[in-house]
Design an enzyme around this catalytic site. Structure first.
Site, PDB file in Angstrom:
ATOM      1  N   GLU A  81      17.156  36.204  29.457  1.00 37.52           N
ATOM      2  CA  GLU A  81      18.184  36.633  30.420  1.00 37.52           C
ATOM      3  C   GLU A  81      18.696  35.415  31.188  1.00 37.52           C
ATOM      4  O   GLU A  81      19.802  35.415  31.712  1.00 37.52           O
ATOM      5  CB  GLU A  81      17.543  37.664  31.367  1.00 37.52           C
ATOM      6  CG  GLU A  81      18.519  38.566  32.068  1.00 37.52           C
ATOM      7  CD  GLU A  81      17.835  39.614  32.937  1.00 37.52           C
ATOM      8  OE1 GLU A  81      16.602  39.802  32.822  1.00 37.52           O
ATOM      9  OE2 GLU A  81      18.544  40.240  33.739  1.00 37.52           O
TER      10      GLU A  81
ATOM     11  N   ASP B 144      22.243  48.734  35.322  1.00 37.71           N
ATOM     12  CA  ASP B 144      22.052  49.302  36.659  1.00 37.71           C
ATOM     13  C   ASP B 144      23.405  49.823  37.149  1.00 37.71           C
ATOM     14  O   ASP B 144      24.126  49.112  37.857  1.00 37.71           O
ATOM     15  CB  ASP B 144      21.563  48.205  37.610  1.00 37.71           C
ATOM     16  CG  ASP B 144      20.227  47.605  37.178  1.00 37.71           C
ATOM     17  OD1 ASP B 144      19.204  48.291  37.283  1.00 37.71           O
ATOM     18  OD2 ASP B 144      20.220  46.450  36.712  1.00 37.71           O
TER      19      ASP B 144
ATOM     20  N   ARG C  75       5.496  52.801  40.699  1.00 37.46           N
ATOM     21  CA  ARG C  75       5.030  52.115  41.912  1.00 37.46           C
ATOM     22  C   ARG C  75       4.004  52.986  42.606  1.00 37.46           C
ATOM     23  O   ARG C  75       4.104  54.211  42.578  1.00 37.46           O
ATOM     24  CB  ARG C  75       6.200  51.871  42.870  1.00 37.46           C
ATOM     25  CG  ARG C  75       7.009  50.628  42.576  1.00 37.46           C
ATOM     26  CD  ARG C  75       8.210  50.545  43.485  1.00 37.46           C
ATOM     27  NE  ARG C  75       9.157  51.616  43.249  1.00 37.46           N
ATOM     28  CZ  ARG C  75       9.727  52.337  44.208  1.00 37.46           C
ATOM     29  NH1 ARG C  75       9.431  52.117  45.481  1.00 37.46           N
ATOM     30  NH2 ARG C  75      10.581  53.302  43.910  1.00 37.46           N
TER      31      ARG C  75
ATOM     32  N   SER D  34      11.717  52.964  34.083  1.00 38.46           N
ATOM     33  CA  SER D  34      11.398  52.729  35.487  1.00 38.46           C
ATOM     34  C   SER D  34       9.984  52.191  35.639  1.00 38.46           C
ATOM     35  O   SER D  34       9.106  52.481  34.828  1.00 38.46           O
ATOM     36  CB  SER D  34      11.544  54.032  36.279  1.00 38.46           C
ATOM     37  OG  SER D  34      11.550  53.753  37.661  1.00 38.46           O
ATOM     38  N   THR D  35       9.796  51.396  36.683  1.00 37.48           N
ATOM     39  CA  THR D  35       8.504  50.774  36.958  1.00 37.48           C
ATOM     40  C   THR D  35       7.707  51.679  37.892  1.00 37.48           C
ATOM     41  O   THR D  35       8.132  51.894  39.035  1.00 37.48           O
ATOM     42  CB  THR D  35       8.704  49.416  37.687  1.00 37.48           C
ATOM     43  OG1 THR D  35       9.924  48.822  37.244  1.00 37.48           O
ATOM     44  CG2 THR D  35       7.545  48.484  37.451  1.00 37.48           C
TER      45      THR D  35
HETATM   46  C1  LIG Z   1      19.433  40.693  38.950  1.00 35.51           C
HETATM   47  C2  LIG Z   1      20.191  41.294  37.841  1.00 35.51           C
HETATM   48  C3  LIG Z   1      21.388  40.567  37.367  1.00 35.51           C
HETATM   49  C4  LIG Z   1      19.730  42.442  37.336  1.00 35.51           C
HETATM   50  C5  LIG Z   1      19.947  42.930  36.000  1.00 35.51           C
HETATM   51  N1  LIG Z   1      18.915  42.550  35.154  1.00 35.51           N
HETATM   52  C6  LIG Z   1      17.619  42.925  35.286  1.00 35.51           C
HETATM   53  N2  LIG Z   1      16.733  42.063  34.775  1.00 35.51           N
HETATM   54  C7  LIG Z   1      15.413  42.308  34.867  1.00 35.51           C
HETATM   55  N3  LIG Z   1      14.908  43.389  35.456  1.00 35.51           N
HETATM   56  C8  LIG Z   1      15.753  44.273  35.981  1.00 35.51           C
HETATM   57  C9  LIG Z   1      17.153  44.108  35.919  1.00 35.51           C
HETATM   58  N4  LIG Z   1      17.728  45.167  36.510  1.00 35.51           N
HETATM   59  C10 LIG Z   1      16.709  45.974  36.936  1.00 35.51           C
HETATM   60  N5  LIG Z   1      15.518  45.429  36.632  1.00 35.51           N
HETATM   61  C11 LIG Z   1      14.173  45.944  36.930  1.00 35.51           C
HETATM   62  O1  LIG Z   1      14.294  47.309  37.288  1.00 35.51           O
HETATM   63  C12 LIG Z   1      13.772  47.538  38.615  1.00 35.51           C
HETATM   64  C13 LIG Z   1      14.572  48.621  39.309  1.00 35.51           C
HETATM   65  O2  LIG Z   1      14.398  49.860  38.654  1.00 35.51           O
HETATM   66  P1  LIG Z   1      13.018  50.687  38.691  1.00 35.51           P
HETATM   67  O3  LIG Z   1      12.438  50.599  40.051  1.00 35.51           O
HETATM   68  O4  LIG Z   1      12.106  50.084  37.664  1.00 35.51           O
HETATM   69  O5  LIG Z   1      13.458  52.093  38.348  1.00 35.51           O
HETATM   70  C14 LIG Z   1      13.877  46.171  39.268  1.00 35.51           C
HETATM   71  O6  LIG Z   1      12.964  46.042  40.327  1.00 35.51           O
HETATM   72  C15 LIG Z   1      13.561  45.221  38.103  1.00 35.51           C
HETATM   73  O7  LIG Z   1      12.180  45.130  37.902  1.00 35.51           O
HETATM   74 ZN   LIG Z   2      17.716  45.452  32.537  1.00 40.44          ZN
END
Ligand SMILES: CC(C)=CCNc1ncnc2c1ncn2[C@@H]1O[C@H](COP(=O)(O)O)[C@@H](O)[C@H]1O
Ligand SMILES: [Zn+2]
Length: 356
Positions: free
Chosen positions: A206, A289, A104, A101-102
């Site tokens: 990707e 996700d 924030r 997770s990122t």
């Molecule tokens: C758009 C798509 C096909 C998504 C799947 N591929 C992905 N590629 C890159 N970063 C991702 C992807 N899925 C999630 N994330 C990252 O994970 C974040 C959400 O989880 P979190 O807030 O880090 O906890 C997103 O804002 C993004 O930075």
């Molecule tokens: Zn991913």
């Protein structure tokens, strides 16, 4: 989720999940709870998940994360989301999970990046103390859109936690919109992370336009690759890139539903899993996700099996071999392998009489 569509074999199969973004993994019931906490945001459920048969552009997918982030912006929310997500993975038969997770910063709630990570760790510990049957670790994510300075700051934070979290924080993830920013700006931070012992899982290629960046980042080399969709020549990549991945034996984290719903792969049967799996290269099935893409890990294993005609034995080997790709130390790998040995007769429903 979607219990009736997945065979019991895939549910009972012990699994390792190595590529799960916390806020992308939030389930419908948890989203409902968040929406009822924040009715003023006027967020409907259709805005946070992509249903069966639906597709979105990459851009639209990243908009979904913005909506979820609006719903998850306090310590209390993060704690609930992380606890729910961990319990859902456990209920799906996941025995070892690396969540990412990122961190924030939320100025109005007083949440700092440090307290963000602490809250996720608190959730992990809470689940452990409740006896939830899953070993959970954490990877701190760098959002590529935020550039060099934030990346450096994140590495420092991750290093501090790696040294103080009893092995819960193991490394870093590089993620975020692949069409924004360039890996060369993040290279010094990633190099520093590697030097101080943090493991690296990088989203690479990707989208098709990242070949030069991938070539550069593969020289680190990373410890695992997220997606790597366009690395293979059959996908528009190059043999040179494949050679680097093979030379360093870097496992790939492969997320079928995510790639098809995000439209970087046209059909399941076109998924690059087939190229790498055929080569015998370490390939780990993951969800990416599970909330946003309305899936879970059992479903992803079943999808891989039905698309690529894998036997139950082959699927068992796939989930077992994922153990070698985890970032936790060898002792944990050995424990997991013991667990797999113990569970196998149950999953295959062997009876005493079968061997007679
Ligand atoms: C758009 C798509 C096909 C998504 C799947 N591929 C992905 N590629 C890159 N970063 C991702 C992807 N899925 C999630 N994330 C990252 O994970 C974040 C959400 O989880 P979190 O807030 O880090 O906890 C997103 O804002 C993004 O930075
Ligand atoms: Zn991913």
């Amino acid at each position: 989720m979607m219990d009736n569509e997945v065979d019991v074999f895939y549910r009972e199969l012990p699994k390792v999940e190595l590529h799960a973004h916390l806020n992308g993994s939030v389930s419908c019931p948890t989203i409902e709870k968040l929406i009822s906490r924040k009715p003023h945001l006027n967020i409907g459920h259709g805005m946070t998940a992509i249903g069966k048969g639906q597709r979105r552009t990459l851009d639209e997918c990243f908009q979904v994360f913005k909506v979820i982030h609006q719903l998850v912006d306090t310590e209390e929310d993060i704690l609930m989301v992380a606890t729910d997500v961990i319990k859902e993975f456990a209920a799906d038969g996941v025995k070892y999970l690396e969540l990412r997770s990122t961190p924030r910063e939320e100025k109005h709630t007083g949440l700092t990046k440090k307290s963000y990570i602490e809250t996720v760790i608190k959730a992990i510990k809470q689940c452990k103390s409740e006896g939830v049957d899953i070993d959970v670790r954490f990877l701190v994510a760098i959002d590529r859109r935020n550039g060099t300075e934030v990346a450096m700051e994140t590495v420092k934070l991750a290093e501090d936690f790696m040294l103080s979290s009893d092995g819960l924080v193991l490394g870093l993830d590089l993620s975020g919109d692949p069409t924004v920013g360039h890996g060369k700006d993040l290279l010094p931070a990633l190099q520093k992370a590697k030097n101080c012992g943090l493991k690296l899982s990088l989203h690479l290629s990707e989208v098709p336009s990242q070949l030069e960046e991938s070539d550069l980042l593969l020289d680190l080399p990373p410890d695992r690759i997220g997606h790597g969709t366009f690395l293979h020549p059959a996908m528009g990549g190059s043999q040179g890139l494949v050679d680097k991945v093979v030379k360093h034996n870097i496992p790939l984290e492969l997320c079928l539903t995510s790639n098809v719903k995000g439209q970087t792969v046209a059909r399941y049967s076109d998924h690059h899993f087939k190229h790498w799996y055929q080569m015998g290269h370490p390939s780990v099935i993951c969800t990416d996700d599970k909330g946003v893409f309305s899936t879970d890990l059992s479903q992803e294993y079943q999808l891989a099996a039905s698309t690529f005609d894998l036997s139950h034995e082959a699927v068992w080997k796939l989930s077992h071999d994922a153990i070698d790709c985890i970032f936790a130390p060898d002792t944990v790998k050995q424990q997991l392998k013991q667990k797999w040995i113990y569970l196998k007769p149950q999953v295959f429903h062997y009876r005493e009489t079968d061997s007679l």
